[in-house]
Motif scaffolding. Structure first.
Motif, PDB file in Angstrom:
ATOM      1  N   ILE A   1      10.119   7.369  33.324  1.00 57.75           N
ATOM      2  CA  ILE A   1      11.112   7.144  34.382  1.00 57.75           C
ATOM      3  C   ILE A   1      12.083   6.015  34.024  1.00 57.75           C
ATOM      4  O   ILE A   1      12.852   5.555  34.868  1.00 57.75           O
ATOM      5  N   GLY A   2      12.040   5.580  32.777  1.00 58.10           N
ATOM      6  CA  GLY A   2      12.994   4.583  32.295  1.00 58.10           C
ATOM      7  C   GLY A   2      12.697   3.159  32.731  1.00 58.10           C
ATOM      8  O   GLY A   2      13.603   2.325  32.774  1.00 58.10           O
ATOM      9  N   PHE A   3      11.449   2.868  33.054  1.00 59.29           N
ATOM     10  CA  PHE A   3      11.062   1.528  33.463  1.00 59.29           C
ATOM     11  C   PHE A   3      10.150   0.900  32.420  1.00 59.29           C
ATOM     12  O   PHE A   3       9.634   1.573  31.531  1.00 59.29           O
ATOM     13  N   GLY A   4       9.931  -0.409  32.561  1.00 56.77           N
ATOM     14  CA  GLY A   4       9.077  -1.134  31.630  1.00 56.77           C
ATOM     15  C   GLY A   4       8.045  -1.966  32.362  1.00 56.77           C
ATOM     16  O   GLY A   4       7.839  -1.829  33.571  1.00 56.77           O
ATOM     17  N   ARG A   5       7.424  -2.863  31.627  1.00 55.17           N
ATOM     18  CA  ARG A   5       6.332  -3.675  32.169  1.00 55.17           C
ATOM     19  C   ARG A   5       6.772  -4.596  33.300  1.00 55.17           C
ATOM     20  O   ARG A   5       5.999  -4.877  34.210  1.00 55.17           O
TER      21      ARG A   5
END
Length: 173
Positions: free
Chosen positions: A53-57
Protein backbone atom coordinates in the motif's frame (compact mmCIF):
# COMPACT_ATOMS: atom_id res chain seq x y z
CA UNK A 1 32.73 24.42 -21.19
CA UNK A 2 31.75 22.24 -18.18
CA UNK A 3 33.68 22.61 -14.97
CA UNK A 4 35.39 19.40 -13.88
CA UNK A 5 33.95 17.99 -10.65
CA UNK A 6 36.12 17.36 -7.66
CA UNK A 7 36.21 13.88 -6.27
CA UNK A 8 33.94 13.13 -3.33
CA UNK A 9 36.93 12.49 -1.10
CA UNK A 10 38.16 16.06 -1.56
CA UNK A 11 34.82 17.77 -1.05
CA UNK A 12 33.46 15.55 1.72
CA UNK A 13 36.50 15.30 3.94
CA UNK A 14 35.22 14.81 7.45
CA UNK A 15 36.98 14.83 10.75
CA UNK A 16 36.49 11.48 12.39
CA UNK A 17 36.07 11.83 16.14
CA UNK A 18 38.43 9.94 18.36
CA UNK A 19 36.90 6.59 19.23
CA UNK A 20 37.04 5.23 22.76
CA UNK A 21 39.12 2.16 23.38
CA UNK A 22 36.77 -0.79 23.80
CA UNK A 23 37.58 -4.31 24.91
CA UNK A 24 35.77 -6.35 22.27
CA UNK A 25 35.80 -9.39 24.56
CA UNK A 26 33.35 -7.53 26.82
CA UNK A 27 30.81 -7.11 24.01
CA UNK A 28 27.99 -9.64 23.83
CA UNK A 29 28.03 -10.07 20.04
CA UNK A 30 25.88 -13.21 20.18
CA UNK A 31 22.95 -11.44 21.86
CA UNK A 32 23.36 -8.40 19.61
CA UNK A 33 23.10 -10.64 16.55
CA UNK A 34 20.14 -12.55 17.98
CA UNK A 35 18.33 -9.24 18.58
CA UNK A 36 19.21 -8.03 15.09
CA UNK A 37 17.89 -11.18 13.40
CA UNK A 38 14.82 -11.37 15.65
CA UNK A 39 13.93 -7.76 14.79
CA UNK A 40 14.55 -8.35 11.07
CA UNK A 41 12.19 -11.31 11.04
CA UNK A 42 9.67 -9.68 13.40
CA UNK A 43 9.12 -6.77 11.00
CA UNK A 44 9.32 -8.73 7.74
CA UNK A 45 5.62 -9.63 7.50
CA UNK A 46 4.33 -6.14 8.34
CA UNK A 47 6.88 -4.62 5.93
CA UNK A 48 5.49 -6.79 3.10
CA UNK A 49 1.91 -5.70 3.88
CA UNK A 50 2.93 -2.04 4.09
CA UNK A 51 4.88 -2.19 0.83
CA UNK A 52 1.72 -3.26 -1.01
CA UNK A 53 0.00 0.00 0.00
CA UNK A 54 3.04 2.25 -0.35
CA UNK A 55 3.71 2.71 3.36
CA UNK A 56 6.74 2.03 5.54
CA UNK A 57 7.70 1.38 9.14
CA UNK A 58 6.95 4.94 10.26
CA UNK A 59 3.35 4.45 9.09
CA UNK A 60 3.25 1.16 10.99
CA UNK A 61 4.35 2.78 14.25
CA UNK A 62 1.77 5.58 13.96
CA UNK A 63 -1.12 3.25 13.07
CA UNK A 64 -0.10 0.88 15.86
CA UNK A 65 0.02 3.46 18.66
CA UNK A 66 -3.04 5.41 17.52
CA UNK A 67 -4.99 2.13 17.42
CA UNK A 68 -3.74 1.10 20.86
CA UNK A 69 -4.42 4.53 22.38
CA UNK A 70 -7.33 6.13 20.50
CA UNK A 71 -7.75 9.79 21.32
CA UNK A 72 -4.07 10.33 22.03
CA UNK A 73 -2.75 13.78 21.18
CA UNK A 74 -0.15 14.48 18.54
CA UNK A 75 2.15 15.57 21.41
CA UNK A 76 1.64 12.17 23.09
CA UNK A 77 2.53 10.39 19.86
CA UNK A 78 5.63 12.55 19.38
CA UNK A 79 6.74 11.62 22.90
CA UNK A 80 6.22 7.90 22.37
CA UNK A 81 7.98 7.82 18.99
CA UNK A 82 10.66 10.30 20.11
CA UNK A 83 10.65 12.07 16.77
CA UNK A 84 10.19 15.68 15.69
CA UNK A 85 6.89 17.20 14.67
CA UNK A 86 8.35 17.66 11.18
CA UNK A 87 9.20 13.95 10.90
CA UNK A 88 5.69 12.96 11.94
CA UNK A 89 3.85 15.50 9.75
CA UNK A 90 4.30 13.75 6.38
CA UNK A 91 3.49 10.27 7.67
CA UNK A 92 0.46 11.46 9.61
CA UNK A 93 -0.82 13.46 6.63
CA UNK A 94 -0.54 10.37 4.37
CA UNK A 95 -2.42 8.24 6.89
CA UNK A 96 -5.16 10.86 7.28
CA UNK A 97 -5.45 11.40 3.51
CA UNK A 98 -5.60 7.63 2.94
CA UNK A 99 -8.40 7.22 5.47
CA UNK A 100 -6.52 5.27 8.16
CA UNK A 101 -6.36 7.98 10.85
CA UNK A 102 -8.84 10.67 11.83
CA UNK A 103 -7.69 13.88 13.51
CA UNK A 104 -10.12 15.83 15.67
CA UNK A 105 -9.92 18.92 17.85
CA UNK A 106 -9.81 18.30 21.59
CA UNK A 107 -13.09 18.76 23.48
CA UNK A 108 -11.71 21.33 25.96
CA UNK A 109 -8.97 22.89 23.86
CA UNK A 110 -9.79 23.17 20.16
CA UNK A 111 -6.09 23.66 19.37
CA UNK A 112 -5.34 20.20 20.69
CA UNK A 113 -5.28 17.53 17.97
CA UNK A 114 -6.51 14.09 19.00
CA UNK A 115 -5.89 11.05 16.82
CA UNK A 116 -8.25 8.14 16.23
CA UNK A 117 -8.00 5.12 13.95
CA UNK A 118 -10.72 4.77 11.36
CA UNK A 119 -12.19 1.32 10.78
CA UNK A 120 -9.66 0.88 7.95
CA UNK A 121 -6.86 2.03 10.28
CA UNK A 122 -7.91 -0.40 12.98
CA UNK A 123 -8.05 -3.23 10.43
CA UNK A 124 -4.60 -2.29 9.13
CA UNK A 125 -3.15 -2.23 12.65
CA UNK A 126 -4.61 -5.67 13.32
CA UNK A 127 -3.35 -7.05 9.99
CA UNK A 128 0.16 -5.80 10.81
CA UNK A 129 0.10 -7.08 14.41
CA UNK A 130 -1.36 -10.51 13.67
CA UNK A 131 1.76 -12.09 12.11
CA UNK A 132 3.90 -10.52 14.82
CA UNK A 133 1.64 -11.93 17.53
CA UNK A 134 1.76 -15.38 15.93
CA UNK A 135 5.57 -15.18 15.79
CA UNK A 136 5.71 -14.26 19.49
CA UNK A 137 3.28 -17.06 20.43
CA UNK A 138 5.34 -19.60 18.50
CA UNK A 139 8.56 -18.45 20.18
CA UNK A 140 6.96 -18.47 23.65
CA UNK A 141 5.18 -21.79 23.13
CA UNK A 142 7.99 -23.92 24.53
CA UNK A 143 8.64 -21.61 27.50
CA UNK A 144 7.15 -22.05 30.95
CA UNK A 145 5.36 -19.06 32.59
CA UNK A 146 8.46 -17.98 34.53
CA UNK A 147 10.55 -17.98 31.36
CA UNK A 148 7.88 -15.94 29.55
CA UNK A 149 7.96 -13.41 32.38
CA UNK A 150 11.75 -13.36 32.06
CA UNK A 151 11.47 -12.52 28.36
CA UNK A 152 9.10 -9.64 29.15
CA UNK A 153 11.36 -8.38 31.95
CA UNK A 154 14.35 -8.50 29.61
CA UNK A 155 12.51 -6.53 26.93
CA UNK A 156 11.34 -3.94 29.47
CA UNK A 157 14.90 -3.60 30.78
CA UNK A 158 16.14 -3.04 27.21
CA UNK A 159 13.81 -0.07 26.81
CA UNK A 160 14.91 3.42 27.81
CA UNK A 161 11.34 4.58 28.19
CA UNK A 162 9.08 3.74 31.12
CA UNK A 163 6.08 4.48 28.90
CA UNK A 164 7.24 2.01 26.27
CA UNK A 165 7.79 -0.60 28.97
CA UNK A 166 4.28 -0.26 30.38
CA UNK A 167 1.61 -2.21 28.51
CA UNK A 168 -1.56 -0.25 27.90
CA UNK A 169 -4.99 -1.80 28.39
CA UNK A 170 -7.21 -0.20 25.79
CA UNK A 171 -10.77 -1.12 25.02
CA UNK A 172 -11.75 -0.28 21.47
CA UNK A 173 -15.40 -0.63 20.51
Amino acid sequence: MPVPRQSASRTAKKDIPEMPVVDDKAIDFETIELLFFAYRDFIADPDAILAKIGFGRAHHRVVYFVSRRPGMTVADLLGILQITKQSLARVLRELIDSGYIRQMAGPADRRQRRLYPTLAGRELALALSDPQSRRIAKAMDSLNPDMRDGVRQFLKAMSDSEKAATPVDVEID
